[in-house]
Design a protein around this motif. Structure first.
Motif, PDB file in Angstrom:
ATOM      1  N   TYR A  35     -14.513 -36.183   8.345  1.00 28.72           N
ATOM      2  CA  TYR A  35     -15.755 -35.453   8.511  1.00 28.72           C
ATOM      3  C   TYR A  35     -16.098 -35.355   9.991  1.00 28.72           C
ATOM      4  CZ  TYR A  35     -16.253 -35.723   3.542  1.00 28.72           C
ATOM      5  OH  TYR A  35     -16.036 -35.567   2.214  1.00 28.72           O
ATOM      6  N   ASP A  36     -16.742 -34.291  10.346  1.00 28.82           N
ATOM      7  CA  ASP A  36     -17.187 -34.083  11.716  1.00 28.82           C
ATOM      8  C   ASP A  36     -18.566 -34.726  11.837  1.00 28.82           C
ATOM      9  OD1 ASP A  36     -18.207 -33.147  14.107  1.00 28.82           O
ATOM     10  OD2 ASP A  36     -17.225 -31.198  13.923  1.00 28.82           O
ATOM     11  N   TYR A  37     -18.567 -35.955  12.292  1.00 34.08           N
ATOM     12  CA  TYR A  37     -19.814 -36.705  12.361  1.00 34.08           C
ATOM     13  C   TYR A  37     -20.782 -36.112  13.373  1.00 34.08           C
ATOM     14  CZ  TYR A  37     -17.399 -40.005   9.416  1.00 34.08           C
ATOM     15  OH  TYR A  37     -16.721 -40.569   8.376  1.00 34.08           O
ATOM     16  N   ASP A  38     -20.250 -35.436  14.385  1.00 38.38           N
ATOM     17  CA  ASP A  38     -21.119 -34.794  15.364  1.00 38.38           C
ATOM     18  C   ASP A  38     -21.949 -33.706  14.683  1.00 38.38           C
ATOM     19  OD1 ASP A  38     -22.085 -34.387  18.066  1.00 38.38           O
ATOM     20  OD2 ASP A  38     -20.935 -32.510  18.040  1.00 38.38           O
ATOM     21  N   LYS A  39     -21.312 -32.896  13.852  1.00 39.07           N
ATOM     22  CA  LYS A  39     -22.044 -31.842  13.137  1.00 39.07           C
ATOM     23  C   LYS A  39     -23.020 -32.449  12.139  1.00 39.07           C
ATOM     24  CE  LYS A  39     -18.861 -27.955  13.431  1.00 39.07           C
ATOM     25  NZ  LYS A  39     -18.022 -27.010  12.687  1.00 39.07           N
ATOM     26  N   ALA A  40     -22.581 -33.491  11.446  1.00 38.23           N
ATOM     27  CA  ALA A  40     -23.479 -34.153  10.490  1.00 38.23           C
ATOM     28  C   ALA A  40     -24.700 -34.717  11.223  1.00 38.23           C
ATOM     29  CB  ALA A  40     -22.736 -35.258   9.743  1.00 38.23           C
ATOM     30  N   SER A  41     -24.471 -35.339  12.374  1.00 38.15           N
ATOM     31  CA  SER A  41     -25.569 -35.902  13.159  1.00 38.15           C
ATOM     32  C   SER A  41     -26.525 -34.796  13.612  1.00 38.15           C
ATOM     33  CB  SER A  41     -25.012 -36.653  14.367  1.00 38.15           C
ATOM     34  OG  SER A  41     -26.068 -37.137  15.159  1.00 38.15           O
ATOM     35  N   LYS A  42     -25.985 -33.700  14.090  1.00 34.70           N
ATOM     36  CA  LYS A  42     -26.838 -32.586  14.538  1.00 34.70           C
ATOM     37  C   LYS A  42     -27.676 -32.046  13.381  1.00 34.70           C
ATOM     38  CE  LYS A  42     -24.019 -31.162  18.418  1.00 34.70           C
ATOM     39  NZ  LYS A  42     -23.020 -30.237  18.937  1.00 34.70           N
ATOM     40  N   ILE A  64     -28.968 -41.118   9.929  1.00 38.02           N
ATOM     41  CA  ILE A  64     -28.506 -40.860  11.299  1.00 38.02           C
ATOM     42  C   ILE A  64     -27.881 -42.127  11.880  1.00 38.02           C
ATOM     43  CG2 ILE A  64     -29.278 -40.370  13.672  1.00 38.02           C
ATOM     44  CD1 ILE A  64     -31.398 -38.458  12.310  1.00 38.02           C
ATOM     45  N   ALA A  65     -28.538 -43.257  11.668  1.00 40.40           N
ATOM     46  CA  ALA A  65     -28.025 -44.533  12.182  1.00 40.40           C
ATOM     47  C   ALA A  65     -26.631 -44.820  11.617  1.00 40.40           C
ATOM     48  CB  ALA A  65     -28.988 -45.668  11.836  1.00 40.40           C
ATOM     49  N   VAL A  66     -26.450 -44.600  10.317  1.00 41.43           N
ATOM     50  CA  VAL A  66     -25.148 -44.837   9.686  1.00 41.43           C
ATOM     51  C   VAL A  66     -24.095 -43.894  10.253  1.00 41.43           C
ATOM     52  CG1 VAL A  66     -23.865 -44.729   7.507  1.00 41.43           C
ATOM     53  CG2 VAL A  66     -26.113 -45.811   7.570  1.00 41.43           C
ATOM     54  N   VAL A  67     -24.427 -42.610  10.369  1.00 40.49           N
ATOM     55  CA  VAL A  67     -23.477 -41.631  10.910  1.00 40.49           C
ATOM     56  C   VAL A  67     -23.082 -42.001  12.333  1.00 40.49           C
ATOM     57  CG1 VAL A  67     -23.209 -39.237  11.693  1.00 40.49           C
ATOM     58  CG2 VAL A  67     -24.173 -39.701   9.454  1.00 40.49           C
ATOM     59  N   GLU A  68     -24.061 -42.336  13.159  1.00 42.80           N
ATOM     60  CA  GLU A  68     -23.779 -42.669  14.556  1.00 42.80           C
ATOM     61  C   GLU A  68     -22.944 -43.950  14.653  1.00 42.80           C
ATOM     62  OE1 GLU A  68     -24.064 -40.509  16.689  1.00 42.80           O
ATOM     63  OE2 GLU A  68     -25.829 -39.305  16.322  1.00 42.80           O
ATOM     64  N   LEU A  69     -23.194 -44.916  13.779  1.00 38.12           N
ATOM     65  CA  LEU A  69     -22.392 -46.141  13.772  1.00 38.12           C
ATOM     66  C   LEU A  69     -20.946 -45.824  13.414  1.00 38.12           C
ATOM     67  CD1 LEU A  69     -22.223 -49.251  13.983  1.00 38.12           C
ATOM     68  CD2 LEU A  69     -22.826 -49.326  11.549  1.00 38.12           C
ATOM     69  N   VAL A  70     -20.762 -45.041  12.362  1.00 38.57           N
ATOM     70  CA  VAL A  70     -19.412 -44.668  11.930  1.00 38.57           C
ATOM     71  C   VAL A  70     -18.698 -43.873  13.022  1.00 38.57           C
ATOM     72  CG1 VAL A  70     -18.099 -43.303  10.251  1.00 38.57           C
ATOM     73  CG2 VAL A  70     -19.961 -44.760   9.478  1.00 38.57           C
ATOM     74  N   ALA A  71     -19.447 -43.053  13.749  1.00 35.86           N
ATOM     75  CA  ALA A  71     -18.883 -42.242  14.834  1.00 35.86           C
ATOM     76  C   ALA A  71     -18.723 -43.041  16.125  1.00 35.86           C
ATOM     77  CB  ALA A  71     -19.763 -41.021  15.081  1.00 35.86           C
TER      78      ALA A  71
END
Length: 188
Positions: A35-42, A64-71
């Motif tokens: 997954y593109d975590y950057d797009k998910a975060s945005k 957001i915290a989970v996505v940023e941690l995974v990324a």
């Protein structure tokens, strides 16, 4: 919250499912199965900007915290986790993320003792997460494993003695994302 209503996600579903749903519905998929975590975060941040309820904001900040941690965007993950915690101190997931951020950022501390001492704060924060998560949480096993790993990185008795630090005394972490956090001296 916006994700719950838009994608029909129930409260019992895990955040990973929510993130995958966001990725699929927003075409955030990169090449292959990643997954593109950057797009998910945005997307999550854009949703946050329009979310008006504290509960909805807290859920989005946690996601957001989970996505940023995974990324591996540790500073952004910690920032979102802290904001989520400020809105709901009873949710263990952002506390879990913050504890992970403390532990990961400890490796960036210059001196070995500082790296090890920062693990005291990570251990404490993960203990809070474990208390809040509850026995049925999918994060509980990972939280216990991480807390054990943090404990294994504590300074030795000798290292504490060389700095005139007594077990049980207070200590202020001086580096990493836990900088400024008060914790307790505990040799490994």
């Amino acid at each position: 919250g916006i994700l719950n209503s838009r994608y029909g996600v129930t409260e019992s579903e895990d955040y990973v499912s929510v993130l995958k749903e966001v990725a699929v519905n927003r075409n955030c998929k990169a090449k292959g199965d990643e997954y593109d975590y950057d797009k998910a975060s945005k997307y999550l941040n854009a949703s946050l900007a329009t979310e008006e309820t504290a509960e909805g904001r807290q859920k989005l900040l946690t996601q957001i915290a989970v996505v940023e941690l995974v990324a591996n965007n540790i500073s952004a993950a910690a920032k979102a986790a802290r904001e989520a915690i400020s809105l709901d101190e009873t949710d263990g997931v952002p506390v879990f993320v913050l504890a992970q951020c403390y532990g990961i950022s400890a490796s960036n501390c210059g001196e070995q003792f500082s790296r090890q001492a920062a693990c005291w704060a990570a251990y404490d924060k993960m203990g809070e997460a474990i208390q809040l998560l509850g026995e049925d949480s999918e994060y509980l096993d990972a939280a216990r494993t991480a807390q054990s790993a943090f404990r294994n990185r504590f300074p030795s008795q000798e290292e504490c003695f060389m700095r005139d630090l007594q077990a049980g005394s207070s200590y202020r972490v001086d580096c990493g994302l836990a900088a400024g956090t008060m914790t307790t001296v505990r040799p490994r």
